[in-house]
Every structure is written in C-alpha cells, then in structure tokens.
Design an enzyme around this catalytic site. Structure first.
Site, short mmCIF file in Angstrom:
data_model
loop_
_atom_site.label_atom_id
_atom_site.label_comp_id
_atom_site.label_asym_id
_atom_site.label_seq_id
_atom_site.Cartn_x
_atom_site.Cartn_y
_atom_site.Cartn_z
N GLU A 1 -2.36 9.73 -7.60
CA GLU A 1 -3.05 10.72 -7.44
C GLU A 1 -2.39 12.25 -8.20
O GLU A 1 -2.98 12.74 -8.87
CB GLU A 1 -3.39 11.15 -6.07
CG GLU A 1 -4.56 10.35 -5.72
CD GLU A 1 -4.19 9.01 -4.96
OE1 GLU A 1 -4.93 8.26 -4.32
OE2 GLU A 1 -2.87 8.78 -5.45
N GLU B 1 -4.90 3.17 0.24
CA GLU B 1 -5.30 3.68 1.42
C GLU B 1 -6.23 2.86 2.20
O GLU B 1 -6.02 2.99 3.40
CB GLU B 1 -5.78 5.06 1.23
CG GLU B 1 -5.14 6.18 0.69
CD GLU B 1 -5.40 7.55 0.32
OE1 GLU B 1 -5.07 8.58 0.31
OE2 GLU B 1 -6.86 7.49 -0.18
#
Length: 261
Positions: free
Chosen positions: A132, A112
């Site tokens: 994640e 990210e």
C-alpha cells in the site's frame, strides 16, 4: 447475470470458501459484500463449525483491493458489507475457527484477509507483502494486526517499505503456521478442518470470544470476567451438556460426543 466470484462448498461441518475472481482474485465492493453474506451465514448456521478460505487457481490467493474497480468508481471507503472488507475482519460474534489456505500471492488487503483467520497454512510458493505504501495509502487493518502478530521491527519494515517475503520467512516470523506443497495444501487444510470440526464447538466459541475481548484488557480484568461468567460464550459453556459430556467421557475413558449444546 455474471457468475458469483465467491464459491462455497459444504463438507459435513466444514465450509470451504473460494475466492474466484480472475485474473488475480482481487476484491471489489460487490465481492466484499458477497463474502460478508457467506461468513454471516456461516456464523449463524449451527451445523457449520469450521471454515476454510482460499483462492482459485495456483498463482493468487488474493492481492486485496481491486484498484481497477476503484479507478472505475468503487470508493475505497464504500460499503464493504457485513463484516467489513472481505467479510471477515469486522464480523461481530464470529466464534468459529477459520483456516486460511494461502495458495499464492497474498498481499495488501489479501494479507489482511488471511490475518483474519485463526490458522494460516501456505503453499511453498506463496509470497506476502503490504505494498500500500507504494500507492500512497495505508494498510489499515494490517497496521493494527501485524505488529501484534510478528516482531514489531519486521512488521514495520513490511508496512514502511512494502517489501515481499516468501513463505519460509513468513513462517520464521510466525506469520503463518505451516508450509505445504502446492499439491497437498488443500488436503492438509481439510484434514485440519475435519480435526477441528470433531472438537467441542462451545469451547471453540468461548476461546475465540475470550481471546478477542481480552486483547484490550489487563490480565486480572479478563480473568475476573471469565470466573464470573461475564462472557456470554463462557456462561453458555459452563451450563452445557457438552461440559458434562467432557467430564463423563474422561471418567469413562472414551471419546466424547460433542453436540454443541
């Protein structure tokens, strides 16, 4: 006092930002806040025109959120500082080019962080993932950004399975711009940064604001805002010395001299 996990170096109009937090360059709350201060100062410094972000060492770019720090009390919804996680992805008004030089493992919040850059260069051995899902949490920024950057089904596969891809596949899907050897990655990033730093900073600012703001607008509304000079950066550009300099340099068949005003 411990040594800062964020190293910076100024080279003319270029700022190099290196995440240096052994062993893996993971980001905890303190590091995120430090990065936010660095990028806020970069944004506000008229002498700086381009930034490069990278990780220290040869194995890790950044694996994202520091789960060990979280286990010791760092809240996942804690104070990340100005700019949000990693100091970049929510920093308002950042109208300067940012290059990510991905030198190794780039996953989770680290991916990210890279996606917050405008151009991504990667070493041949770099790998990418959004793991994640395996720790029972959501890759929030990637869930918003990635399906807009690469084919939807590929993005969703990465989000839903956490599978890893190598640099070649990342380039094939358009996640990154180019692949370089580990030995030449920073050399290539610096050459690109120097090229951008020699360009028109007011045009870069206008481009970044228009692209950012137009993402949530329909085409005609965005065009109307440009032609009516309703973007601040566009209004500044159209009344600037640099706008005149570009036209004069073209007419005089010479290289323009950009002053950023």
């Amino acid at each position: 006092m411990s040594e800062s996990p964020v190293k910076t170096e100024r080279r003319g109009h270029v700022l190099e930002v290196t995440l240096d937090r052994p062993k893996a360059n993971a980001i905890d709350l303190q590091t995120s806040r430090a990065l936010g201060e660095v990028f806020r100062d970069f944004r506000d410094d008229p002498e700086l025109r381009v930034a490069i972000i990278t990780g220290a060492g040869e194995k890790f770019f950044c694996p994202g959120w520091d789960l060990k720090a979280a286990a010791d009390g760092d809240a996942v919804d804690g104070d990340y500082g100005v700019g949000g996680f990693g100091g970049l992805q929510e920093l308002r008004g950042l109208n300067k080019p940012v290059i990510a030089a991905v030198n190794g493992i780039c996953c989770g919040g680290g991916l990210e962080w890279a996606l917050s850059a405008d151009i991504i260069l990667a070493a041949e051995h770099a790998t990418f993932a959004l793991p994640e899902i395996r720790s029972g949490t959501v890759a929030d920024a990637a869930s918003i950004k990635l399906p807009k950057r690469i084919p939807y089904h590929i993005a969703m596969e990465m989000l839903l399975t956490g599978r890893w891809i190598d640099a070649e596949e990342a380039a094939r899907w358009g996640m990154i711009n180019r692949i370089h050897s580990a030995e030449t990655l920073m050399e290539e990033a610096r050459a690109l940064a120097d090229h951008l730093a020699s360009g028109p900073p007011l045009v870069y600012a206008a481009l970044k604001e228009v692209v950012r703001e137009a993402e949530g607008m329909n085409f005609q509304d965005a065009m109307n805002r440009i032609t009516k000079r309703q973007f601040e950066t566009v209004d500044i550009l159209y009344d600037s010395e640099d706008q005149l300099e570009g036209a004069r340099a073209f007419a005089e068949k010479r290289d323009p001299v950009w002053k950023g005003r």
